[in-house]
Design an enzyme around this catalytic site. Structure first.
Site, PDB file in Angstrom:
ATOM      1  N   ASP A 139       0.773  -1.233   0.000  1.00 57.20           N
ATOM      2  CA  ASP A 139       0.000   0.000   0.000  1.00 57.20           C
ATOM      3  C   ASP A 139       0.816   1.303   0.000  1.00 57.20           C
ATOM      4  O   ASP A 139       0.690   2.109  -0.910  1.00 57.20           O
ATOM      5  CB  ASP A 139      -0.962   0.001   1.201  1.00 57.20           C
ATOM      6  CG  ASP A 139      -2.065   1.021   1.051  1.00 57.20           C
ATOM      7  OD1 ASP A 139      -2.183   1.597  -0.035  1.00 57.20           O
ATOM      8  OD2 ASP A 139      -2.808   1.228   2.015  1.00 57.20           O
ATOM      9  N   CYS A 164     -15.584  -7.104 -16.981  1.00 58.09           N
ATOM     10  CA  CYS A 164     -16.674  -6.221 -16.531  1.00 58.09           C
ATOM     11  C   CYS A 164     -17.832  -6.208 -17.528  1.00 58.09           C
ATOM     12  O   CYS A 164     -18.979  -5.941 -17.147  1.00 58.09           O
ATOM     13  CB  CYS A 164     -16.182  -4.789 -16.335  1.00 58.09           C
ATOM     14  SG  CYS A 164     -15.192  -4.566 -14.842  1.00 58.09           S
ATOM     15  N   CYS A 215     -14.391  11.010  -4.082  1.00 59.23           N
ATOM     16  CA  CYS A 215     -14.593   9.669  -3.514  1.00 59.23           C
ATOM     17  C   CYS A 215     -14.720   9.777  -1.991  1.00 59.23           C
ATOM     18  O   CYS A 215     -13.901  10.418  -1.325  1.00 59.23           O
ATOM     19  CB  CYS A 215     -13.399   8.794  -3.907  1.00 59.23           C
ATOM     20  SG  CYS A 215     -13.385   7.173  -3.140  1.00 59.23           S
ATOM     21  N   CYS A 221     -15.526   3.966   2.203  1.00 61.74           N
ATOM     22  CA  CYS A 221     -16.803   3.662   1.555  1.00 61.74           C
ATOM     23  C   CYS A 221     -16.633   2.354   0.792  1.00 61.74           C
ATOM     24  O   CYS A 221     -15.585   2.105   0.211  1.00 61.74           O
ATOM     25  CB  CYS A 221     -17.149   4.801   0.584  1.00 61.74           C
ATOM     26  SG  CYS A 221     -18.684   4.551  -0.338  1.00 61.74           S
ATOM     27  N   CYS A 225     -20.525  -5.113  -6.813  1.00 64.96           N
ATOM     28  CA  CYS A 225     -19.870  -5.856  -7.896  1.00 64.96           C
ATOM     29  C   CYS A 225     -20.442  -7.275  -8.008  1.00 64.96           C
ATOM     30  O   CYS A 225     -20.397  -8.048  -7.051  1.00 64.96           O
ATOM     31  CB  CYS A 225     -18.362  -5.916  -7.644  1.00 64.96           C
ATOM     32  SG  CYS A 225     -17.493  -6.871  -8.898  1.00 64.96           S
TER      33      CYS A 225
HETATM   34  C1  B12 Z   1      -4.214   6.343  -3.619  1.00 64.61           C
HETATM   35  C2  B12 Z   1      -5.072   5.179  -3.187  1.00 64.61           C
HETATM   36  C3  B12 Z   1      -6.410   5.428  -2.910  1.00 64.61           C
HETATM   37  C4  B12 Z   1      -7.080   6.758  -3.242  1.00 64.61           C
HETATM   38  C5  B12 Z   1      -7.304   6.829  -4.769  1.00 64.61           C
HETATM   39  C6  B12 Z   1      -7.916   5.537  -5.328  1.00 64.61           C
HETATM   40  C7  B12 Z   1      -7.555   5.238  -6.766  1.00 64.61           C
HETATM   41  N1  B12 Z   1      -8.433   4.519  -7.419  1.00 64.61           N
HETATM   42  O1  B12 Z   1      -6.512   5.637  -7.237  1.00 64.61           O
HETATM   43  C8  B12 Z   1      -8.370   6.684  -2.384  1.00 64.61           C
HETATM   44  C9  B12 Z   1      -8.126   7.337  -1.029  1.00 64.61           C
HETATM   45  C10 B12 Z   1      -9.616   7.316  -3.006  1.00 64.61           C
HETATM   46  C11 B12 Z   1      -8.496   5.183  -2.192  1.00 64.61           C
HETATM   47  C12 B12 Z   1      -9.701   4.567  -1.906  1.00 64.61           C
HETATM   48  C13 B12 Z   1      -9.846   3.193  -1.746  1.00 64.61           C
HETATM   49  N2  B12 Z   1      -8.879   2.302  -1.637  1.00 64.61           N
HETATM   50 CO1  B12 Z   1      -7.026   2.726  -2.023  1.00 64.61          CO
HETATM   51  N3  B12 Z   1      -5.249   2.918  -2.553  1.00 64.61           N
HETATM   52  C14 B12 Z   1      -4.519   3.883  -3.075  1.00 64.61           C
HETATM   53  C15 B12 Z   1      -3.080   3.455  -3.406  1.00 64.61           C
HETATM   54  C16 B12 Z   1      -2.176   3.906  -2.254  1.00 64.61           C
HETATM   55  C17 B12 Z   1      -2.535   3.945  -4.748  1.00 64.61           C
HETATM   56  C18 B12 Z   1      -3.495   3.759  -5.935  1.00 64.61           C
HETATM   57  C19 B12 Z   1      -3.001   4.465  -7.172  1.00 64.61           C
HETATM   58  O2  B12 Z   1      -1.907   4.218  -7.612  1.00 64.61           O
HETATM   59  N4  B12 Z   1      -3.814   5.399  -7.712  1.00 64.61           N
HETATM   60  C20 B12 Z   1      -3.467   6.156  -8.879  1.00 64.61           C
HETATM   61  C21 B12 Z   1      -4.335   5.733 -10.080  1.00 64.61           C
HETATM   62  C22 B12 Z   1      -3.981   6.529 -11.332  1.00 64.61           C
HETATM   63  O3  B12 Z   1      -4.014   4.415 -10.358  1.00 64.61           O
HETATM   64  P1  B12 Z   1      -5.104   3.284 -10.595  1.00 64.61           P
HETATM   65  O4  B12 Z   1      -6.165   3.374  -9.552  1.00 64.61           O
HETATM   66  O5  B12 Z   1      -4.368   2.009 -10.766  1.00 64.61           O
HETATM   67  O6  B12 Z   1      -5.744   3.825 -11.948  1.00 64.61           O
HETATM   68  C23 B12 Z   1      -5.720   3.063 -13.082  1.00 64.61           C
HETATM   69  C24 B12 Z   1      -7.012   3.102 -13.835  1.00 64.61           C
HETATM   70  O7  B12 Z   1      -7.554   4.389 -13.757  1.00 64.61           O
HETATM   71  C25 B12 Z   1      -6.515   2.687 -15.184  1.00 64.61           C
HETATM   72  N5  B12 Z   1      -7.136   3.327 -16.318  1.00 64.61           N
HETATM   73  C26 B12 Z   1      -7.189   4.610 -16.637  1.00 64.61           C
HETATM   74  N6  B12 Z   1      -7.857   4.764 -17.769  1.00 64.61           N
HETATM   75  C27 B12 Z   1      -8.225   3.546 -18.187  1.00 64.61           C
HETATM   76  C28 B12 Z   1      -8.937   3.144 -19.302  1.00 64.61           C
HETATM   77  C29 B12 Z   1      -9.161   1.797 -19.485  1.00 64.61           C
HETATM   78  C30 B12 Z   1      -9.929   1.386 -20.699  1.00 64.61           C
HETATM   79  C31 B12 Z   1      -8.686   0.868 -18.548  1.00 64.61           C
HETATM   80  C32 B12 Z   1      -8.929  -0.608 -18.749  1.00 64.61           C
HETATM   81  C33 B12 Z   1      -7.972   1.304 -17.395  1.00 64.61           C
HETATM   82  C34 B12 Z   1      -7.764   2.637 -17.258  1.00 64.61           C
HETATM   83  O8  B12 Z   1      -5.131   3.025 -15.311  1.00 64.61           O
HETATM   84  C35 B12 Z   1      -4.703   3.604 -14.099  1.00 64.61           C
HETATM   85  C36 B12 Z   1      -3.280   3.174 -13.858  1.00 64.61           C
HETATM   86  O9  B12 Z   1      -3.189   1.785 -13.756  1.00 64.61           O
HETATM   87  C37 B12 Z   1      -3.254   1.877  -3.431  1.00 64.61           C
HETATM   88  C38 B12 Z   1      -2.044   1.080  -2.956  1.00 64.61           C
HETATM   89  C39 B12 Z   1      -0.978   1.010  -4.003  1.00 64.61           C
HETATM   90  N7  B12 Z   1       0.247   1.348  -3.621  1.00 64.61           N
HETATM   91  O10 B12 Z   1      -1.262   0.672  -5.149  1.00 64.61           O
HETATM   92  C40 B12 Z   1      -4.476   1.647  -2.512  1.00 64.61           C
HETATM   93  C41 B12 Z   1      -5.501   0.555  -2.915  1.00 64.61           C
HETATM   94  C42 B12 Z   1      -5.745   0.775  -4.390  1.00 64.61           C
HETATM   95  N8  B12 Z   1      -6.686   0.880  -2.168  1.00 64.61           N
HETATM   96  C43 B12 Z   1      -7.335  -0.138  -1.809  1.00 64.61           C
HETATM   97  C44 B12 Z   1      -8.609  -0.091  -1.180  1.00 64.61           C
HETATM   98  C45 B12 Z   1      -9.103  -1.363  -0.514  1.00 64.61           C
HETATM   99  C46 B12 Z   1      -9.362   1.093  -1.209  1.00 64.61           C
HETATM  100  C47 B12 Z   1     -10.842   1.273  -0.828  1.00 64.61           C
HETATM  101  C48 B12 Z   1     -11.726   0.109  -1.200  1.00 64.61           C
HETATM  102  C49 B12 Z   1     -10.939   1.554   0.695  1.00 64.61           C
HETATM  103  C50 B12 Z   1     -12.322   1.878   1.201  1.00 64.61           C
HETATM  104  N9  B12 Z   1     -13.170   0.883   1.431  1.00 64.61           N
HETATM  105  O11 B12 Z   1     -12.642   3.010   1.423  1.00 64.61           O
HETATM  106  C51 B12 Z   1     -11.205   2.550  -1.635  1.00 64.61           C
HETATM  107  C52 B12 Z   1     -11.716   2.218  -3.051  1.00 64.61           C
HETATM  108  C53 B12 Z   1     -12.067   3.429  -3.855  1.00 64.61           C
HETATM  109  C54 B12 Z   1     -11.884   3.182  -5.367  1.00 64.61           C
HETATM  110  N10 B12 Z   1     -12.970   2.949  -6.074  1.00 64.61           N
HETATM  111  O12 B12 Z   1     -10.753   3.200  -5.862  1.00 64.61           O
HETATM  112  C55 B12 Z   1      -6.664  -1.430  -2.224  1.00 64.61           C
HETATM  113  C56 B12 Z   1      -7.417  -2.001  -3.436  1.00 64.61           C
HETATM  114  C57 B12 Z   1      -7.339  -3.505  -3.536  1.00 64.61           C
HETATM  115  C58 B12 Z   1      -7.959  -3.963  -4.819  1.00 64.61           C
HETATM  116  N11 B12 Z   1      -8.644  -5.096  -4.768  1.00 64.61           N
HETATM  117  O13 B12 Z   1      -7.831  -3.329  -5.838  1.00 64.61           O
HETATM  118  C59 B12 Z   1      -5.191  -0.932  -2.545  1.00 64.61           C
HETATM  119  C60 B12 Z   1      -4.482  -1.672  -3.674  1.00 64.61           C
HETATM  120  C61 B12 Z   1      -4.416  -1.083  -1.225  1.00 64.61           C
HETATM  121  C62 B12 Z   1      -3.984  -2.529  -0.956  1.00 64.61           C
HETATM  122  N12 B12 Z   1      -2.691  -2.729  -0.737  1.00 64.61           N
HETATM  123  O14 B12 Z   1      -4.744  -3.451  -0.930  1.00 64.61           O
HETATM  124  N13 B12 Z   1      -7.338   4.565  -2.366  1.00 64.61           N
END
Ligand code: B12
Length: 383
Positions: free
Chosen positions: A137, A191, A217, A244, A251
């Site tokens: 994380d 999905c 969020c 949340c 899902c």
């Molecule tokens: C910052 C963060 C948050 C932030 C931002 C969330 C986010 N989605 O980025 C906040 C505080 C909102 C958050 C909330 C939550 N989080 Co959080 N968070 C993180 C953290 C530290 C980094 C995530 C990150 O890199 N974000 C930056 C964005 C750009 O990256 P991304 O989410 O991967 O985005 C991708 C998509 O958008 C995709 N994309 C963009 N455009 C397109 C288009 C297409 C067609 C496709 C296919 C994809 C795509 O590409 C991006 C890059 O890969 C991780 C831990 C880690 N080090 O990875 C935990 C993590 C993601 N969180 C986690 C959890 C459990 C949660 C919550 C459920 C907690 C809760 N119950 O409140 C919520 C879920 C909210 C949600 N819907 O995301 C878990 C998720 C586990 C899992 N099964 O995925 C993680 C992995 C922690 C862990 N070690 O388990 N979190």
């Protein structure tokens, strides 16, 4: 047939991961997420990270594992199921209770997982030599795209990792190693046309499928956001006081998931439906004691009480008024400001007006003063 050193190492990793209680383990390569850098850069350029400056400051290292650690050759992704045995949305109807997201009802997963990852990492070094690093994380590692590349699941439209075996309830962690391991096959998106997670979001935090504007969020607003909760979200937050689960809970893939085993990540019964009246009374020492070992402790007492006050304001429960009034005398402007909002919703117009006429005179903080002036729409009335 000869078994290669890398196959034997993989068998050891699988066995140790199972022994440590992980529900899935898979391997990928550091160069397996070529789309992540541009997508992360876009997320930051759009300002979706809000006040999480630590994301913007680490973009390069975060999106490219070999920038973080040039020696890494293989990345082992491990996942732990934390599924609940009940629908976490049930509590959203109980307005006098606080809804703590499922992951935070358990012992802090960082603590639970990190120790176990270190044990496995130790076994890898003992067998194969070389070097390892473990991450859960908080490190600049993009765990979700790596987990997708390793084949554990795919990033769903809510951006979290979804697995056919465990639905949306998985914690992720990684072991970076200098050992050469055969990578697993990436998972593909399942999905389909479903958009349940996008439509259920109370605050419209998804500008498009697969993209989250964290600033909207509820998880961000109640956990990461250090300041007052913006007015536009207060009513929509309802009684969610820490994180949340809505987008995860709807899902359809969850129907294949089993509840997490008690021994691993046992949810605390007293965090399932805690009464707001009890939570509002927590001072700093009581907050630390009550949330000892829980992730909730990380946000500190004042931010937590801010959240509980928003839920109190949404509760329609006039019996909370005396406790909330008491919080107007708090040292923390964050708490005072949220208490004003809660009172504006719990008191009648006349009562609130009378209170504002006296109490606002002694307020010295400009932001809190604005809360008195902003006196929001009063749709929920206790009288
Ligand atoms: C910052 C963060 C948050 C932030 C931002 C969330 C986010 N989605 O980025 C906040 C505080 C909102 C958050 C909330 C939550 N989080 Co959080 N968070 C993180 C953290 C530290 C980094 C995530 C990150 O890199 N974000 C930056 C964005 C750009 O990256 P991304 O989410 O991967 O985005 C991708 C998509 O958008 C995709 N994309 C963009 N455009 C397109 C288009 C297409 C067609 C496709 C296919 C994809 C795509 O590409 C991006 C890059 O890969 C991780 C831990 C880690 N080090 O990875 C935990 C993590 C993601 N969180 C986690 C959890 C459990 C949660 C919550 C459920 C907690 C809760 N119950 O409140 C919520 C879920 C909210 C949600 N819907 O995301 C878990 C998720 C586990 C899992 N099964 O995925 C993680 C992995 C922690 C862990 N070690 O388990 N979190």
């Amino acid at each position: 047939m000869r078994t290669s050193t890398s196959d034997k190492l993989r068998a050891l990793i699988d066995a140790e991961a199972r022994r440590a209680g992980f529900d899935a383990v898979a391997v990928t390569r550091p160069d397996a997420i070529p789309l992540a850098p541009a997508r992360l850069a876009e997320f930051v350029a759009d300002g979706f990270h809000g006040s999480m400056e630590w994301i913007a400051e680490t973009v390069q290292r975060r999106a490219e594992p070999s920038t973080l650690w040039p020696e890494v050759r293989s990345i082992i992704v491990l996942a732990m199921n934390y599924g609940s045995d009940h629908d976490p949305r049930g509590i959203l109807e109980k307005r006098d209770r606080g809804a703590i997201s499922v992951y935070a009802q358990n012992r802090d997963y960082h603590d639970v997982m990190k120790g176990r990852l270190k044990e496995i990492a130790g076994k890898i070094v003992a067998r194969a030599g070389g070097d390892v690093k473990v991450f859960v994380d908080t490190a600049p590692v993009m765990e979700k795209p790596l987990a997708e590349a390793a084949g554990i699941g795919w990033q769903g439209k809510h951006t979290n990792l979804v697995s056919r075996a465990h639905g949306s309830w998985l914690f992720l962690g990684t072991i970076f190693t200098t050992a050469e391991l055969e990578p697993d096959k990436a998972e593909i998106d399942h999905c389909g046309s479903c958009r349940a997670c996008l439509d259920v979001c109370p605050t419209d935090a998804f500008p498009a499928p697969y993209r989250l504007d964290a600033r909207r969020c509820i998880s961000y607003l109640t956990i990461e956001n250090k300041g007052p909760i913006p007015h536009e979200f207060r009513e929509k937050i309802g009684n969610r006081i820490y994180g949340c689960d809505d987008c995860l809970a709807v899902c359809p893939w969850n129907k294949f998931a089993s509840a997490a085993s008690e021994a691993k990540l046992a949810a605390r019964a007293d965090l399932r439906e805690p009464p707001l009246s009890q939570l509002l009374l927590l001072d700093d020492a009581a907050f630390r004691a009550f949330f000892s070992g829980s992730p909730v402790k990380r946000i500190g007492r004042d931010r937590f009480i801010r959240n509980v006050l928003i839920a109190a304001g949404n509760s329609g429960d006039a019996s909370l008024t005396p406790i909330v009034r008491g919080l107007l005398n708090e040292a923390s402007p964050l708490v005072r400001g949220a208490a004003i909002w809660a009172l504006s919703r719990l008191l009648s117009d006349r009562e609130f007006g009378d209170l504002a006429a006296t109490a606002s005179k002694t307020e010295t903080d400009a932001v809190v003063q604005e809360e008195w002036l902003a006196a929001p729409a009063r749709s929920v009335k206790a009288d």
